[in-house]
Design a protein around this motif. Structure first.
Motif, mmCIF file in Angstrom:
data_model
loop_
_atom_site.group_PDB
_atom_site.id
_atom_site.type_symbol
_atom_site.label_atom_id
_atom_site.label_comp_id
_atom_site.label_asym_id
_atom_site.label_seq_id
_atom_site.Cartn_x
_atom_site.Cartn_y
_atom_site.Cartn_z
ATOM 1 N N GLY A 63 1.094 -1.378 -0.012
ATOM 2 C CA GLY A 63 0.044 -0.058 0.402
ATOM 3 C C GLY A 63 0.545 1.337 -0.479
ATOM 4 N N LEU B 138 1.128 3.743 -3.075
ATOM 5 C CA LEU B 138 0.817 5.645 -2.763
ATOM 6 C C LEU B 138 1.312 6.143 -2.679
ATOM 7 C CD1 LEU B 138 -0.760 7.250 -0.512
ATOM 8 C CD2 LEU B 138 0.061 7.142 1.163
ATOM 9 N N THR C 125 -2.807 5.966 -6.342
ATOM 10 C CA THR C 125 -3.022 6.841 -4.629
ATOM 11 C C THR C 125 -4.692 5.717 -4.507
ATOM 12 O OG1 THR C 125 -2.104 8.273 -5.887
ATOM 13 C CG2 THR C 125 -3.309 8.203 -2.799
ATOM 14 N N SER D 3 -4.656 1.958 -3.484
ATOM 15 C CA SER D 3 -3.641 2.011 -1.615
ATOM 16 C C SER D 3 -3.946 2.016 -0.893
ATOM 17 C CB SER D 3 -2.497 2.846 -2.040
ATOM 18 O OG SER D 3 -3.183 4.252 -1.557
ATOM 19 N N VAL D 4 -5.933 2.682 -0.453
ATOM 20 C CA VAL D 4 -5.902 3.306 0.154
ATOM 21 C C VAL D 4 -6.551 1.815 0.551
ATOM 22 C CG1 VAL D 4 -8.680 4.638 1.477
ATOM 23 C CG2 VAL D 4 -6.715 5.661 -0.498
#
Length: 142
Positions: free
Chosen positions: A44, A48, A88, A91-92
């Motif tokens: 992650g 990110l 991005t 990745s959360v």
């Protein structure tokens, strides 16, 4: 002096019974959750960082294309911006799943322990809540 000696001997007799013991399968499950959590966190954070870098690169390329009116830089900027945004956003959930696996491992480490407490009639077992912590002193990263 005799009282101190007797207290030390009594402490050493009770100590092995107070240490928390985990079943082997519970320990393996905790280690698996921790390993998954670490891998997901690493993935992650990489996604990110790469996504944020791509968004920044796309923004810079867009600013350059705006001033020079280059069609190549304009197309590349849109590609980098969209790819970075997607990376991005993806990745959360990975980071959230990593935190969830860490919490699952922590919940498995909380339990109850029996303590053989001295009483007037002898030693009697009492159950207390405990938090089981294991520290690998000789672990090697593989």
């Amino acid at each position: 002096m005799n009282k101190i000696f007797l207290l030390i001997v009594a402490f050493l007799l009770v100590l092995p019974r107070t240490q928390a013991q985990q079943s082997q399968e519970n320990r393996i499950l905790i280690e698996e959750y921790l390993r998954q959590s670490e891998n997901q966190k690493k993935t992650g954070l990489i996604m990110l960082g790469a996504g944020a870098g791509s968004v920044l690169l796309g923004t810079v390329l867009f600013g350059t294309a705006w001033n020079s009116e280059s069609s190549f830089a304009g197309g590349a900027s849109v590609f980098f911006f969209i790819a970075g945004s997607i990376s991005t956003l993806v990745s959360v959930p990975i980071l959230v799943s990593s935190a969830s696996n860490g919490r699952k491992a922590a919940k498995l480490g909380v339990g109850t322990t029996q303590l053989m407490a001295p009483s007037p009639s002898g030693f009697s077992p009492k159950t207390y809540p405990s938090w089981i912590i294991s520290i690998p002193l000789n672990s090697q990263k593989q």
